[in-house]
Structure formats: C-alpha cells, structure tokens
Design a protein around this motif. Sequence first.
Motif, PDB file in Angstrom:
ATOM      1  N   UNK A   1       0.809  -1.217   0.000  1.00 46.56           N
ATOM      2  CA  UNK A   1       0.000   0.000   0.000  1.00 46.56           C
ATOM      3  C   UNK A   1       0.845   1.271   0.000  1.00 46.56           C
ATOM      4  N   UNK A   2       2.172   1.126  -0.081  1.00 46.00           N
ATOM      5  CA  UNK A   2       3.044   2.287  -0.144  1.00 46.00           C
ATOM      6  C   UNK A   2       4.020   2.361   1.009  1.00 46.00           C
ATOM      7  N   UNK A   3       4.910   3.352   0.963  1.00 45.45           N
ATOM      8  CA  UNK A   3       5.909   3.550   2.015  1.00 45.45           C
ATOM      9  C   UNK A   3       5.315   4.372   3.150  1.00 45.45           C
ATOM     10  N   UNK A   4       5.407   3.903   4.385  1.00 42.65           N
ATOM     11  CA  UNK A   4       4.865   4.670   5.516  1.00 42.65           C
ATOM     12  C   UNK A   4       5.811   5.793   5.923  1.00 42.65           C
ATOM     13  N   UNK A   5       5.322   6.676   6.759  1.00 43.37           N
ATOM     14  CA  UNK A   5       6.154   7.733   7.333  1.00 43.37           C
ATOM     15  C   UNK A   5       7.020   7.148   8.436  1.00 43.37           C
ATOM     16  N   UNK A   6       8.315   7.489   8.407  1.00 45.02           N
ATOM     17  CA  UNK A   6       9.256   7.015   9.415  1.00 45.02           C
ATOM     18  C   UNK A   6      10.508   7.859   9.323  1.00 45.02           C
ATOM     19  N   UNK A   7      11.205   8.094  10.456  1.00 47.57           N
ATOM     20  CA  UNK A   7      12.416   8.931  10.414  1.00 47.57           C
ATOM     21  C   UNK A   7      13.468   8.456   9.417  1.00 47.57           C
ATOM     22  N   UNK A   8      13.635   7.144   9.248  1.00 46.77           N
ATOM     23  CA  UNK A   8      14.619   6.635   8.287  1.00 46.77           C
ATOM     24  C   UNK A   8      14.234   7.048   6.876  1.00 46.77           C
ATOM     25  N   UNK A   9      12.963   6.861   6.545  1.00 46.35           N
ATOM     26  CA  UNK A   9      12.478   7.231   5.214  1.00 46.35           C
ATOM     27  C   UNK A   9      12.510   8.748   5.042  1.00 46.35           C
ATOM     28  N   UNK A  10      12.056   9.469   6.076  1.00 47.68           N
ATOM     29  CA  UNK A  10      12.020  10.933   5.994  1.00 47.68           C
ATOM     30  C   UNK A  10      13.402  11.523   5.791  1.00 47.68           C
ATOM     31  N   UNK A  11      14.404  10.966   6.488  1.00 49.03           N
ATOM     32  CA  UNK A  11      15.772  11.485   6.350  1.00 49.03           C
ATOM     33  C   UNK A  11      16.317  11.225   4.953  1.00 49.03           C
ATOM     34  N   UNK A  12      16.017  10.075   4.390  1.00 53.22           N
ATOM     35  CA  UNK A  12      16.469   9.757   3.031  1.00 53.22           C
ATOM     36  C   UNK A  12      15.840  10.702   2.023  1.00 53.22           C
ATOM     37  N   UNK A  13      14.553  11.005   2.213  1.00 52.42           N
ATOM     38  CA  UNK A  13      13.866  11.940   1.316  1.00 52.42           C
ATOM     39  C   UNK A  13      14.447  13.339   1.478  1.00 52.42           C
ATOM     40  N   UNK A  14      14.741  13.722   2.730  1.00 49.34           N
ATOM     41  CA  UNK A  14      15.314  15.042   2.982  1.00 49.34           C
ATOM     42  C   UNK A  14      16.663  15.207   2.277  1.00 49.34           C
ATOM     43  N   UNK A  15      17.511  14.184   2.351  1.00 47.22           N
ATOM     44  CA  UNK A  15      18.814  14.237   1.689  1.00 47.22           C
ATOM     45  C   UNK A  15      18.659  14.305   0.179  1.00 47.22           C
ATOM     46  N   UNK A  16      17.680  13.575  -0.354  1.00 50.35           N
ATOM     47  CA  UNK A  16      17.435  13.614  -1.801  1.00 50.35           C
ATOM     48  C   UNK A  16      17.011  15.018  -2.235  1.00 50.35           C
ATOM     49  N   UNK A  17      16.107  15.632  -1.471  1.00 51.59           N
ATOM     50  CA  UNK A  17      15.650  16.992  -1.816  1.00 51.59           C
ATOM     51  C   UNK A  17      16.781  17.997  -1.709  1.00 51.59           C
ATOM     52  N   UNK A  18      17.645  17.800  -0.721  1.00 52.48           N
ATOM     53  CA  UNK A  18      18.804  18.681  -0.553  1.00 52.48           C
ATOM     54  C   UNK A  18      19.739  18.568  -1.755  1.00 52.48           C
ATOM     55  N   UNK A  19      19.924  17.321  -2.227  1.00 55.02           N
ATOM     56  CA  UNK A  19      20.769  17.116  -3.396  1.00 55.02           C
ATOM     57  C   UNK A  19      20.166  17.776  -4.647  1.00 55.02           C
ATOM     58  N   UNK A  20      18.852  17.604  -4.813  1.00 57.25           N
ATOM     59  CA  UNK A  20      18.163  18.226  -5.970  1.00 57.25           C
ATOM     60  C   UNK A  20      18.292  19.730  -5.907  1.00 57.25           C
ATOM     61  N   UNK A  21      18.158  20.280  -4.701  1.00 55.31           N
ATOM     62  CA  UNK A  21      18.261  21.735  -4.534  1.00 55.31           C
ATOM     63  C   UNK A  21      19.642  22.229  -4.943  1.00 55.31           C
ATOM     64  N   UNK A  22      20.685  21.499  -4.562  1.00 54.56           N
ATOM     65  CA  UNK A  22      22.048  21.900  -4.913  1.00 54.56           C
ATOM     66  C   UNK A  22      22.255  21.847  -6.430  1.00 54.56           C
ATOM     67  N   UNK A  23      21.687  20.838  -7.072  1.00 57.91           N
ATOM     68  CA  UNK A  23      21.825  20.703  -8.533  1.00 57.91           C
ATOM     69  C   UNK A  23      21.119  21.846  -9.239  1.00 57.91           C
ATOM     70  N   UNK A  24      19.920  22.196  -8.772  1.00 57.87           N
ATOM     71  CA  UNK A  24      19.145  23.254  -9.415  1.00 57.87           C
ATOM     72  C   UNK A  24      19.758  24.633  -9.213  1.00 57.87           C
ATOM     73  N   UNK A  25      20.460  24.787  -8.091  1.00 55.65           N
ATOM     74  CA  UNK A  25      21.119  26.079  -7.834  1.00 55.65           C
ATOM     75  C   UNK A  25      22.335  26.262  -8.734  1.00 55.65           C
TER      76      UNK A  25
END
Length: 342
Positions: free
Chosen positions: A318-342
């Motif tokens: 039914x999908x990936x649940x919310x959890x600190x491990x998952x949230x941190x991985x998503x946060x790092x991915x967004x940070x990486x995307x932000x650096x690339x776009x800048x």
Amino acid sequence: MLNNIELRNFGPIHQLECNNLGQINLIIGRNGTGKTILLKSLYSAMRTVEAYQRGHEPRTAAEILADKLYWTFEAEKIGDLVSKGADLPLRFKFCLDDCLFFYEFGKDTTRNISKLENHIPSRNSNSIYLPTKEVLSLHQNILQSRDIYKTFGFDDTYLDLARALQQPRMRGKNYQEFAHSRAQLKDMLDGRVEYDQKSGRWQFKKGNQKFAIGVTAEGIKKIAILDTLLGNRYLDPQSIVFIDEPESALHPIAISQFLDIIVMLAEVGIQFFLASHSYFVIKKLYLAAQQRQNLSIVILSADESSSGEQWDIANLREGLPTNPIIDESIRLYREEVKLVLE
C-alpha cells in the motif's frame, strides 16, 4: 506462520500489537526502540514451542521459556526484562497458525514463570536467528563458552546457530522449493563453505583452492550461513527465520541479491522477520511488494513522539509509511536536488 503478536512492557517496548503479520515482516526504527528485542522475544517463544512440543524435554514449557529468555537476553533475572518504571507485568502473546502462546511475569521474577498458556501443537520445523555478527569464524569459541564454561558472552541466538550449522548435509535431493534460491546463493558465493572435521574449523573452497574462514569476506560468510542451513535441511518451507540487520557486511548489489533470495524463500513458505536501519532495505522490499501483489510484506515502524513510543503497522503493498529513516532519506534527496538546481 505467525499471524499476530502482542507485547506489553517488554524492555523498551511498552505496547505493540500487530494482527496481520506477513510472509516478510520488516522492523525499522531509531536505535533503542526495541527492534532487536522484538526479534529475540519472538525467537525465544518459537524455540520454546519447538523444544517443548517435540516430546524430548523433561522440563515444562515455562521452564524451557525461562531458560531461553535468560540465555537469549543474558539477564541476571528475567524480571529485568520488564520495562523500567512499569506498574504492570511484562506480557507476551502470539498466534502460530491461529493457535495461542501467551505468558506474563513481573519485575521480581527470577526464573519462575507462573503464568503461561500454550495451545500450539507439535511442530517439526525449525526457527533460526541470524545475528549481526557472522558465526563461522567464532564457531568453536561459541560452543566452548557455552557448552563448557557456561558463561555469558555469546547468547542463545549464537549458540543455536552454531549447533544448527554443525548438522551434516543430508544425502538425496533437497526441498524442491529451495532449488532456485540455492542456485542464486551459489552464484553469489562463487565457491562453497565447508566444515573441516579434522581441524574443527570452517573454510571457503573455490575451485581447487581452500581459504581459512578468517580471511574470507564477511559478506561471503553471511550468505554461506543461509546456504548451509538450506543445504543441511535445518530449514524447511515451514521454518521461521529472524535476521538482525540483513544489510550488514554486504555491498549494495549483494544486499539486493540477498533480499531477492529472501523474497524467493518467502514465496515458497518460509516466514521472515528482519530488523534494519537501512533505507536501501526498505526500498528494495517496497519494490518487491509492488511487483508481487500476492506477497504480504509488513513493516513495523517504531518512533518516539511527544506522547511517547509509538508503533505504526503498514503493508508495503500500500506504499511507504512515514518514518524517520524514510524521511531522512527523502530530505537528503531533496537537498541534493536543490544543490543541482542552484
């Protein structure tokens, strides 16, 4: 297989209830939330059921369980397993194929469990626990420390595994259900791990060469342990396997292959309980659940909130649940995307 579980006041686990366990069950959470304790509590109960119902034990189920908890958790008294500050007793319950196993005891309990119910019939299949450390290079040390000196150091998960690995390979064809997964394991190993009776030690054989197990890669030893338990038929299609950190000592490609084998074995009957910190493991099993809608992969997610410890239960179909491990991985991915776009 195990259908449901309930734990109350078991170490750091104040309350956990899951009524829809899957063929694969992944336990995730921060350090100290009780992932390993959950695995060991389930394993201790399963080993108690298996030992008692085979009819070779003069001890009662309560005596077997108390001994198992003592040597698995290496507590001076099993009452120490009760959650600190808890007014109510430790309570444990599970159902195996809808048959109940239940016990509870208080913080002053030494080795006498007075309240236990066991309605599980005789069981020939074996459970096994694969700890984070491999045991092949420690094999003799484990057996000596427990069988001869009877001291704490290597708990029962290590001792049971060391004894299970000693079983000789059985002649004749293995379980047909394991053929594909064992072929995959053989490809991963690119060789074979064998026990040398003369030296009493394990070695890795590749072609005509033999290598001491101490100089063999940690990942090879980990994979070889599972292959050995399948090869000597200690495991069968009704077994239950508990693995603490399946990702340890493996590089990402090997982790992916190892989890593929776990999925294959789950599809032919073995039930798995895995404890992990790895987003890679979560993502891999999520993809497996999406690809195989007939395979139930349940995730038990521990987290600390403002109201205290909480356990969330979800099915990866039914999908990936919310959890600190998952949230941190998503946060790092967004940070990486932000650096690339800048």
